[in-house]
Write a protein that holds these residues in place. Structure first.
Motif, PDB file in Angstrom:
ATOM      1  N   LEU A   1       0.832  -1.213   0.000  1.00  0.00           N
ATOM      2  CA  LEU A   1       0.000   0.000   0.000  1.00  0.00           C
ATOM      3  C   LEU A   1       0.861   1.255   0.000  1.00  0.00           C
ATOM      4  O   LEU A   1       0.446   2.308  -0.477  1.00  0.00           O
TER       5      LEU A   1
ATOM      6  N   GLN B   1      -0.599   2.568  -6.131  1.00  0.00           N
ATOM      7  CA  GLN B   1      -1.966   2.481  -6.652  1.00  0.00           C
ATOM      8  C   GLN B   1      -2.831   1.662  -5.689  1.00  0.00           C
ATOM      9  O   GLN B   1      -3.981   2.004  -5.415  1.00  0.00           O
ATOM     10  N   LYS B   2      -2.240   0.598  -5.188  1.00  0.00           N
ATOM     11  CA  LYS B   2      -2.957  -0.251  -4.222  1.00  0.00           C
ATOM     12  C   LYS B   2      -3.361   0.553  -2.991  1.00  0.00           C
ATOM     13  O   LYS B   2      -4.431   0.350  -2.430  1.00  0.00           O
TER      14      LYS B   2
ATOM     15  N   ARG C   1      -3.632   4.010  -2.943  1.00  0.00           N
ATOM     16  CA  ARG C   1      -4.587   5.052  -3.331  1.00  0.00           C
ATOM     17  C   ARG C   1      -5.991   4.478  -3.468  1.00  0.00           C
ATOM     18  O   ARG C   1      -6.979   5.137  -3.176  1.00  0.00           O
ATOM     19  N   ASP C   2      -6.041   3.235  -3.881  1.00  0.00           N
ATOM     20  CA  ASP C   2      -7.326   2.567  -4.049  1.00  0.00           C
ATOM     21  C   ASP C   2      -8.045   2.360  -2.716  1.00  0.00           C
ATOM     22  O   ASP C   2      -9.199   1.941  -2.684  1.00  0.00           O
ATOM     23  N   PHE C   3      -7.354   2.661  -1.654  1.00  0.00           N
ATOM     24  CA  PHE C   3      -7.922   2.479  -0.325  1.00  0.00           C
ATOM     25  C   PHE C   3      -8.762   3.688   0.102  1.00  0.00           C
ATOM     26  O   PHE C   3      -9.446   3.655   1.123  1.00  0.00           O
ATOM     27  N   LEU C   4      -8.712   4.758  -0.694  1.00  0.00           N
ATOM     28  CA  LEU C   4      -9.429   5.985  -0.326  1.00  0.00           C
ATOM     29  C   LEU C   4     -10.906   5.777  -0.006  1.00  0.00           C
ATOM     30  O   LEU C   4     -11.411   6.358   0.955  1.00  0.00           O
TER      31      LEU C   4
ATOM     32  N   ALA D   1     -16.720  -0.908   1.133  1.00  0.00           N
ATOM     33  CA  ALA D   1     -15.426  -0.407   0.671  1.00  0.00           C
ATOM     34  C   ALA D   1     -14.310  -1.385   1.039  1.00  0.00           C
ATOM     35  O   ALA D   1     -13.422  -1.661   0.226  1.00  0.00           O
TER      36      ALA D   1
ATOM     37  N   TRP E   1     -12.122  -3.386  -1.781  1.00  0.00           N
ATOM     38  CA  TRP E   1     -10.659  -3.338  -1.835  1.00  0.00           C
ATOM     39  C   TRP E   1     -10.093  -4.759  -1.793  1.00  0.00           C
ATOM     40  O   TRP E   1      -9.173  -5.104  -2.550  1.00  0.00           O
TER      41      TRP E   1
ATOM     42  N   TRP F   1      -7.752  -6.479  -4.554  1.00  0.00           N
ATOM     43  CA  TRP F   1      -6.336  -6.623  -4.250  1.00  0.00           C
ATOM     44  C   TRP F   1      -5.963  -7.863  -3.470  1.00  0.00           C
ATOM     45  O   TRP F   1      -4.779  -8.112  -3.237  1.00  0.00           O
TER      46      TRP F   1
ATOM     47  N   LEU G   1     -17.116   7.239  -5.427  1.00  0.00           N
ATOM     48  CA  LEU G   1     -17.001   8.582  -4.865  1.00  0.00           C
ATOM     49  C   LEU G   1     -17.768   9.533  -5.769  1.00  0.00           C
ATOM     50  O   LEU G   1     -17.642   9.483  -7.001  1.00  0.00           O
TER      51      LEU G   1
ATOM     52  N   ILE H   1     -10.585   8.670  -7.989  1.00  0.00           N
ATOM     53  CA  ILE H   1      -9.830   8.784  -6.742  1.00  0.00           C
ATOM     54  C   ILE H   1      -8.805   9.915  -6.783  1.00  0.00           C
ATOM     55  O   ILE H   1      -8.644  10.667  -5.836  1.00  0.00           O
TER      56      ILE H   1
END
Lengths: 163, 163
Positions: free
Chosen positions: A70, A91-92, A94-97, B102, B106, B110, B134, B144
């Motif tokens: 992450l 990216q992994k 950021r995808d957590f946003l 969410a 994720w 991932w 979002l 994002i």
DNA sequence: TAGCTAACTTCTGAAAGCGTAAGTCAGCTG
DNA sequence: CAGCTGACTTACGCTTTCAGAAGTTAGCTA
């Protein structure tokens, strides 16, 4: 509730996506470090200070989040300084946003002070606040009550008393 | 990154919505119990068994989540049985679905196996899978990378070295 | 080459989280 | 009224999480 839930005891949660995610970010400090990463924090000491945790905790979490992909440790050099390392979102990461946005949104709704929340996430183009929404793949907005849980392709069924 | 983040050290996180949310559901087991609640689990023993935790942990978490108002303890009676209590989601608890969605999303992206995720959330009306998105208050979809953090109405500024 | 600093690591100890096993309790059934 | 059952609670001990303080390291500066 749909009928599938009646056979809930036959579901194995061995490959549950939620449980797997929580194995990586299942501690309070890991999630707060991810929060700081989205705020723009990059340096070790800043993570520790801004999250409000000790250095050992910061060290352990940053290492775990980096190992999990992450965050990544990238070298940088300020003029006249030696090379140092920064932790930045992959990216992994950021995808957590959406996870953090959902946590923030719930807190804004159910646990905020009267003055309102301390931070707001905004849309870069128009400046309006950003929220998380549920939507289906056909493009419909999905109110929370209109979503139901179903068996997925990876569901493992077991005899009702196995792990 | 916007300029506000440069004064990040002046922000107090005393009323951070994410931190407050995590004070309630900041443990792995609390989040997994919420997952089970959305799967339809209502009874004490089922929570313990399906989450895969011991009874003391289940007892503690259910009590905390009930005290925090995400679950409520309601009496029910099956024919020929004594009155028992079920833990069911309140509005405050149902409102937590985006967080779990969410986390699930994720993990699906991932950390899933090749076969795919074990469970899918679907839209009741059309059956299509549900995902979190979002969106800004003006109705735009927000990728994002197009979201930025800004000071909110409740932001408390402190001298850079206070808690 | 001695000092300086950011970025760690190590040590110590307290607190929280957790499972297993063994209770306790209330009220329905026989 | 003795047994049964679901829903817990208690007791015990292990493991994880965490803070504080002190120590270490690498490489730039003086």
């Amino acid at each position: 509730m749909n009928d599938l839930l009646k056979e809930r005891d036959a579901w194995s949660m061995a490959n549950c996506s939620i449980a797997r995610t929580l194995e990586i970010v299942g501690t309070r400090t890991a999630l707060l470090i991810m929060r700081e990463a989205f705020f723009g924090t990059r340096r070790f000491d800043d993570f520790a200070k801004r999250v409000g945790i000790g250095e050992p905790a910061a060290s352990t979490r940053l290492k775990e989040l980096t190992a999990a992909g992450l965050l990544e440790r990238v070298p940088y050099q300020e003029p006249g300084q030696r090379t140092r390392y920064a932790y930045q979102l992959t990216q992994k990461g950021r995808d957590f946003l959406p996870v953090l946005s959902a946590l923030r949104q719930w807190g804004d709704t159910w646990a905020a002070d009267e003055q309102g929340p301390p931070v707001v996430v905004r849309h870069e183009n128009c400046g309006a606040p950003v929220h998380v929404a549920l939507r289906c793949d056909d493009g419909h907005d999905v109110p929370i009550g209109d979503a139901f849980v179903d068996a997925g392709p990876g569901l493992i069924r077991v005899s009702p008393d196995s792990p």
